[in-house]
Design a protein around this motif. Structure first.
Motif, PDB file in Angstrom:
ATOM      1  N   SER A  44       3.302   6.967  -1.383  1.00  0.00           N
ATOM      2  CA  SER A  44       1.989   6.810  -2.016  1.00  0.00           C
ATOM      3  C   SER A  44       0.852   7.251  -1.091  1.00  0.00           C
ATOM      4  O   SER A  44       0.935   7.108   0.129  1.00  0.00           O
ATOM      5  N   PRO A  45      -0.239   7.749  -1.682  1.00  0.00           N
ATOM      6  CA  PRO A  45      -1.404   8.148  -0.889  1.00  0.00           C
ATOM      7  C   PRO A  45      -2.014   6.972  -0.124  1.00  0.00           C
ATOM      8  O   PRO A  45      -2.471   7.155   1.003  1.00  0.00           O
ATOM      9  N   ASP A  46      -2.002   5.771  -0.709  1.00  0.00           N
ATOM     10  CA  ASP A  46      -2.579   4.602  -0.023  1.00  0.00           C
ATOM     11  C   ASP A  46      -1.807   4.268   1.239  1.00  0.00           C
ATOM     12  O   ASP A  46      -2.390   4.027   2.299  1.00  0.00           O
ATOM     13  N   VAL A  47      -0.470   4.242   1.129  1.00  0.00           N
ATOM     14  CA  VAL A  47       0.349   3.955   2.310  1.00  0.00           C
ATOM     15  C   VAL A  47       0.148   5.046   3.347  1.00  0.00           C
ATOM     16  O   VAL A  47      -0.014   4.763   4.541  1.00  0.00           O
ATOM     17  N   GLU A  49      -2.434   6.887   3.904  1.00  0.00           N
ATOM     18  CA  GLU A  49      -3.734   6.702   4.561  1.00  0.00           C
ATOM     19  C   GLU A  49      -3.659   5.621   5.639  1.00  0.00           C
ATOM     20  O   GLU A  49      -4.143   5.813   6.760  1.00  0.00           O
ATOM     21  N   HIS A  50      -3.025   4.500   5.305  1.00  0.00           N
ATOM     22  CA  HIS A  50      -2.915   3.401   6.277  1.00  0.00           C
ATOM     23  C   HIS A  50      -2.039   3.789   7.471  1.00  0.00           C
ATOM     24  O   HIS A  50      -2.360   3.474   8.619  1.00  0.00           O
ATOM     25  N   ASP A  53      -3.891   6.009   9.800  1.00  0.00           N
ATOM     26  CA  ASP A  53      -4.839   5.258  10.623  1.00  0.00           C
ATOM     27  C   ASP A  53      -4.155   4.729  11.883  1.00  0.00           C
ATOM     28  O   ASP A  53      -4.757   4.672  12.946  1.00  0.00           O
ATOM     29  N   ALA A  78      -0.817  14.547   2.384  1.00  0.00           N
ATOM     30  CA  ALA A  78      -1.170  14.034   1.052  1.00  0.00           C
ATOM     31  C   ALA A  78      -0.795  15.029  -0.043  1.00  0.00           C
ATOM     32  O   ALA A  78      -0.534  14.626  -1.179  1.00  0.00           O
ATOM     33  N   ALA A 101       1.189  -1.329   7.642  1.00  0.00           N
ATOM     34  CA  ALA A 101       0.664  -0.231   6.826  1.00  0.00           C
ATOM     35  C   ALA A 101       1.621   0.216   5.727  1.00  0.00           C
ATOM     36  O   ALA A 101       1.215   0.913   4.805  1.00  0.00           O
ATOM     37  N   GLY A 103       3.237  -1.205   3.186  1.00  0.00           N
ATOM     38  CA  GLY A 103       3.266  -1.673   1.805  1.00  0.00           C
ATOM     39  C   GLY A 103       4.707  -1.748   1.326  1.00  0.00           C
ATOM     40  O   GLY A 103       5.577  -2.242   2.030  1.00  0.00           O
ATOM     41  N   ASP A 105       6.812   0.793   0.851  1.00  0.00           N
ATOM     42  CA  ASP A 105       7.632   1.938   1.229  1.00  0.00           C
ATOM     43  C   ASP A 105       8.657   1.564   2.306  1.00  0.00           C
ATOM     44  O   ASP A 105       8.375   0.753   3.189  1.00  0.00           O
TER      45      ASP A 105
END
Length: 189
Positions: A44-47, A49-50, A53, A78, A101, A103, A105
């Motif tokens: 996922s894009p959210d994971v 991104e985290h 970071d 991405a 980070a 989630g 996954d």
């Protein structure tokens, strides 16, 4: 390239329990020059991104293959989801932020230790760096993320020339309230 045997000693749906077990096991190891390695399947894009970071220069390739994108080629991860992360030799302090980070996954986080310390009262000698590892499979029961799960498994790698591998595995499991399940996976190092 050598191999190690990773023995499952604790499986739990509670990630904080798994992390506490890892911290306890790290206290029983020499980690002065330790490193941490990451393998993950990020979907996922959210994971993503985290994770970026935590590891801004993340090493990855498209799940379909490097020809479909990779950090080596300078592609944007991405645009290539899902991706496989194979990021090695990071400082130990990156492990827990990486785990947080993830989630849902799946991943494997492996601590490369300097040694499992001797435990004279249990008759266990020190195990050198070559066979001293600890892996936490997050959202997966195996080292390779091929058995996605909602729980997490702690694996210890321990072998030495005197053959106290099984005794060490049982002793480590006892220290974290786990038990050796008999499940062992071959892990290339």
């Amino acid at each position: 390239m050598s191999n190690s045997d990773a023995s499952a000693i604790l499986t739990t749906a509670d990630l904080s329990e798994a992390i506490r077990a890892v911290r306890t096991l790290l206290d029983m190891a020499d980690i002065r020059q330790g490193e941490v390695d990451f393998e993950a399947l990020i979907r996922s894009p959210d994971v993503l991104e985290h994770v970026c970071d935590v590891l801004p220069d993340l090493e990855w390739s498209a799940s379909a293959g490097k020809e479909d994108g990779s950090s080596e080629a300078g592609d944007n991860p991405a645009d290539c989801l899902p991706i496989r992360v194979f990021d090695w030799g990071r400082p130990l302090d990156r492990a827990e932020p990486f785990i947080a980070a993830l989630g849902p996954d799946p991943a494997a986080v492996r601590w490369d230790l300097d040694a499992w310390l001797a435990v004279p009262e249990a008759g266990l000698e020190e195990i050198s760096q070559k066979y001293a590892y600890l892996t936490l499979s997050v959202n997966s029961r195996d080292l390779y993320q091929s058995e996605p799960s909602q729980d997490h498994t702690v694996h210890v790698h321990a072998r030495n020339r005197n053959g106290d591998q099984i005794a060490r595995v049982h002793w480590l499991a006892d220290q974290v309230g786990g038990r050796f399940t008999g499940r062992v996976e071959r892990a290339p190092l």
